[in-house]
Structure formats: structure tokens, C-alpha cells
Design an enzyme around this catalytic site. Structure first.
Site, mmCIF file in Angstrom:
data_model
loop_
_atom_site.group_PDB
_atom_site.id
_atom_site.type_symbol
_atom_site.label_atom_id
_atom_site.label_comp_id
_atom_site.label_asym_id
_atom_site.label_seq_id
_atom_site.Cartn_x
_atom_site.Cartn_y
_atom_site.Cartn_z
ATOM 1 N N HIS A 13 0.868 -1.340 0.220
ATOM 2 C CA HIS A 13 0.390 -0.427 -0.852
ATOM 3 C C HIS A 13 0.938 1.291 -0.174
ATOM 4 C CE1 HIS A 13 -4.053 2.132 1.287
ATOM 5 N NE2 HIS A 13 -2.937 3.077 1.041
ATOM 6 N N HIS A 15 1.549 5.360 -1.804
ATOM 7 C CA HIS A 15 1.192 6.585 -2.654
ATOM 8 C C HIS A 15 2.566 7.024 -3.470
ATOM 9 C CE1 HIS A 15 -3.221 6.418 -1.052
ATOM 10 N NE2 HIS A 15 -3.114 6.066 0.432
ATOM 11 N N LYS A 99 -9.612 -0.120 -5.643
ATOM 12 C CA LYS A 99 -9.459 0.816 -4.240
ATOM 13 C C LYS A 99 -11.242 0.970 -4.151
ATOM 14 C CE LYS A 99 -7.874 2.208 -0.681
ATOM 15 N NZ LYS A 99 -6.435 3.068 0.055
ATOM 16 N N HIS A 136 -10.123 1.569 1.375
ATOM 17 C CA HIS A 136 -10.120 2.427 3.133
ATOM 18 C C HIS A 136 -11.689 2.564 3.764
ATOM 19 C CE1 HIS A 136 -8.470 6.644 4.830
ATOM 20 N NE2 HIS A 136 -9.962 6.104 4.849
ATOM 21 N N HIS A 174 -4.483 -0.610 6.000
ATOM 22 C CA HIS A 174 -4.048 0.974 6.531
ATOM 23 C C HIS A 174 -5.556 0.143 8.427
ATOM 24 C CE1 HIS A 174 -6.928 2.961 5.436
ATOM 25 N NE2 HIS A 174 -5.920 3.114 4.269
ATOM 26 N N ASP A 247 1.759 2.709 3.161
ATOM 27 C CA ASP A 247 0.573 3.820 3.167
ATOM 28 C C ASP A 247 1.807 5.301 3.272
ATOM 29 O OD1 ASP A 247 -1.542 5.351 2.417
ATOM 30 O OD2 ASP A 247 -2.309 5.491 5.316
HETATM 31 O O1 DOR Z 1 -3.330 9.142 5.793
HETATM 32 C C1 DOR Z 1 -3.936 8.986 4.816
HETATM 33 N N1 DOR Z 1 -2.997 10.062 3.377
HETATM 34 N N2 DOR Z 1 -5.116 8.384 4.849
HETATM 35 C C2 DOR Z 1 -5.549 8.402 3.041
HETATM 36 O O2 DOR Z 1 -5.894 6.985 3.499
HETATM 37 C C3 DOR Z 1 -4.862 8.896 2.119
HETATM 38 C C4 DOR Z 1 -3.594 8.970 2.231
HETATM 39 C C5 DOR Z 1 -2.671 10.230 0.995
HETATM 40 O O3 DOR Z 1 -3.335 10.016 -0.080
HETATM 41 O O4 DOR Z 1 -2.301 11.153 1.475
HETATM 42 ZN ZN ZN Z 2 -3.624 5.211 1.854
#
Ligand code: DOR
Ligand code: ZN
Length: 346
Positions: A13, A15, A99, A136, A174, A247
Site C-alpha cells: 500500500h 502513494h 481501491k 479504505h 491500514h 501507506d
Molecule cells: O493519511 C492518508 N493519506 N490516508 C489516506 O487514506 C490517503 C493518504 C493520502 O493520499 O495522502
Molecule cells: Zn493510503
């Protein structure tokens, strides 16, 4: 143990954004992890196979040539996703799932799903074709206390979906509460969960330690100590159900340090090392390999990695920030603080 090696890990997971941020962060992950599930919450979101494959190429173009790194793409589920979209996605090995962001739950989730019950045909098709649903798991009702949103989601949304479609492969992403751990443990073998390093290391006090600390703010938000303990017990249990998902969620400094700051902790700079810290606190470093490198591929039906990585006890200082080419700063978790473990490729 001052040094040990383990099968190279994957991040289930992650980003990485796009453009300037992407090129600043991607090699932090590629240094340590062989594969990562890439979240689709760009603006606009990654909703089609064509866009996902293009995004995958953008990521690969930003990876330093010394690394062999495989992005596994997740598509953003919307109210308009069709069964044909699922069939198309299932045909591409580099697309690993869809997702589900409940609309309004978190960063760039506005285009997410407003009524999951209208998507049952799509979910059935996913179950039929073995496509994974990454979730999520928070309700968005503003009347529900933010610390209860995961537990309420499990009761009101997730449990009914799982009962109706027990064959659907689901990852509860998460997990932050004992409710989430209990749900996964009591579900069929088609349900797994990812755990972040920050939720293993910190409880909600960390958000307010000596003042308001925006770099510890993420969603789902940090919870009470009893929940953190339940997560740690699950991570070190050796269960095949729980696996590593950082995450890591980069935002620029001004987006975090603001009157209305964004949710997300940047952790990719110490992606494996932060987990080593959490496992070491529990004298459970011997369980790290299963959690970081074995349980995830098993769940997704993929081979474990062939290469290895070494974790060495070696003091190092986390940089104060990482600068993008355009001069923006990303503030990492534990900025300016010292770390004990360091990962090197064997
Ligand atoms: O803290 C987070 N940041 N939780 C999420 O679900 C998305 C993520 C983000 O894309 O910044
Ligand atoms: Zn995330």
C-alpha cells in the site's frame, strides 16, 4: 542481532503521486522494496486500465536504473465502474485490484463510491475473476466520531459485503483498531489486512505530544494504545493474514503545516527500518520477514522475491526534509531524529 538478512520485501500500500513529487519519492521505495501496490488517488484519479498502464510507465521512468522495481497498479473504484472494467483489469498482470474509497473519506476521495450497495454486480465480477478489493475502511458520516469510523465501517459496510460475497478477496487497508484485527481474523481466508509502521509505533497521544504535530496526522487517524497493541500483536503473530503496507503518503510541507493540513505520513525514506523498530520493541525481529516478505505475496498469489536485503544496526539521522526539483519540501516522519536499523541490498 546486529545484522540479519531477509527475503526482499514488498509494500502492499503506497502513494507516490505524480510529476515532481513522484521523482522525489519513488527511489526511496525502490531502494528497499521489489514491488509496491500503487494507490490511484491522483487528481484526477486513475480509473481506467489505459491510465493505470500510462501511470505505471511514468513511475518506471522515474525509477533509478540500479533498481529492479515493479509497480502493481490499483484502479480507483467509482459509482460508474462497470463489470466490463473489471474484466479488462483482470486481463492485465500489472493491475492488481480496485481501491474502494468511500467518497469524502480522505485525500482525493471525492470521486469515490457514494453507495457501495449499487456496485454489487461489479464486486461479484471481481469475486468471480479473483480481482482484489482494497478498502479504505472508514464511514464518512460526520456524525460518527472520527475515532469510531473504522469500527462502524466494519459493522455497517464491510461485514455485510463479506457475508454476501465470502469468495471476494478483500484487503482491509491500514487497519488501526482491534475491531479491524478481529474482523480479519474471523473472516474467510480471502480477507487480509495491511498495517502501517506508524500505526504500529504510535498511539494518538503522538499527535499532541508537546503541541500539535501535523506530520503524525494520517487517515485513519492514530488510535488509543490498546488498539496499537492489538495491531502489533497481529503483525508479529506470524499470521498469513497481515502484511506490510506503509501507506507512505507524501504531501508538501505547506500542505501539511497549514490551518487545514492534509492527512498522510511520509515514511518511504525508512520504509522497512520503521517496521524493524516496531518489531524490535517487541523482541520479534525474527517475525519481520514473514510480515514484510512472505504473507503479502501469499495472499495475492504471487511468488516471493528471489533477492534478499540486509538490515544492519547502524545509527543514521533522518534528513530534515527532501526537496523536490521545483523547491517544495517533503517532511519525513522522524525528521532530524536518529534511526537504529538501516536496510542495504544484499
Ligand atoms: O493519511 C492518508 N493519506 N490516508 C489516506 O487514506 C490517503 C493518504 C493520502 O493520499 O495522502
Ligand atoms: Zn493510503
Amino acid at each position: 542481532m546486529s545484522e540479519f538478512s531477509l527475503i526482499a520485501p514488498d509494500d502492499w500500500h503506497l502513494h507516490v503521486r505524480d510529476g515532481d513529487l513522484l521523482s522525489t519519492v519513488i527511489n526511496h521505495t525502490a531502494h528497499t522494496f521489489k514491488r509496491a501496490v500503487i494507490m490511484p488517488n491522483l487528481n484526477p484519479p486513475v480509473t481506467t486500465v489505459t491510465r493505470a498502464l500510462q501511470y505505471r510507465d511514468e513511475i518506471l521512468a522515474a525509477v533509478d536504473e540500479q533498481y529492479e522495481f515493479q509497480p502493481l497498479m490499483s484502479l480507483y473504484l467509482t459509482d460508474n465502474t462497470t463489470e466490463a472494467d473489471v474484466t479488462e483489469a483482470a486481463a492485465h498482470p500489472s493491475i492488481i485490484g480496485f481501491k474502494l474509497y468511500p467518497s469524502g473519506a480522505t485525500t482525493n476521495s471525492d470521486a469515490g463510491v457514494t453507495r457501495i450497495s449499487s456496485l454489487m454486480g461489479v464486486l461479484e465480477k471481481m469475486a468471480e475473476l479473483g480481482v482484489v478489493l482494497q478498502i479504505h475502511g472508514e464511514v464518512t458520516d460526520p456524525h460518527v466520531d472520527i475515532f469510531d469510523r473504522e469500527a462502524v465501517f466494519i459493522d455497517q459496510v464491510l461485514d455485510p459485503i463479506h457475508r454476501e460475497l465470502p469468495e471476494l478477496k478483500i484487503v482491509l487497508e491500514h487497519i488501526t483498531t482491534s475491531h479491524g484485527i478481529d474482523f480479519v481474523n474471523s473472516a474467510t481466508r480471502h480477507v487480509g489486512g495491511t498495517l502501517t509502521a506508524h500505526h504500529l509505533l504510535y498511539n494518538r497521544n503522538e499527535l499532541f505530544r508537546g503541541g500539535l504535530r501535523p506530520h503524525y496526522y494520517c487517515l485513519p487517524v492514530l488510535k488509543r494504545e490498546e488498539h496499537r497493541r492489538a495491531l502489533v500483536e497481529a503483525a508479529i503473530s506470524g499470521s498469513d493474514r497481515f502484511f506490510l503496507g506503509t501507506d507512505s503518503a507524501p504531501h508538501t510541507q505547506h500542505a501539511k503545516e497549514s490551518a487545514c493540513g492534509c492527512a498522510g505520513c511520509y515514511t518511504a525514506h525508512a520504509g522497512l527500518e520503521l517496521y524493524a523498530r516496531a518489531f524490535e520493541h517487541m523482541e520479534a525481529l525474527s517475525k519481520l520477514e514473514h510480515f514484510a516478505s512472505i504473507a503479502g505475496p501469499k495472499f495475492y498469489g504471487l511468488p516471493v522475491n528471489k533477492t534478499r536485503i540486509t538490515l544492519k544496526q547502524e545509527a543514521w539521522q533522518v534528513p530534515s526534509h527532501f526537496a523536490t526539483a521545483q523547491g517544495e519540501h517533503i517532511i519525513p516522519l522522524l525528521a532530524d531524529e536518529s534511526m537504529v536499523w538501516r536496510a542495504t541490498r544484499s
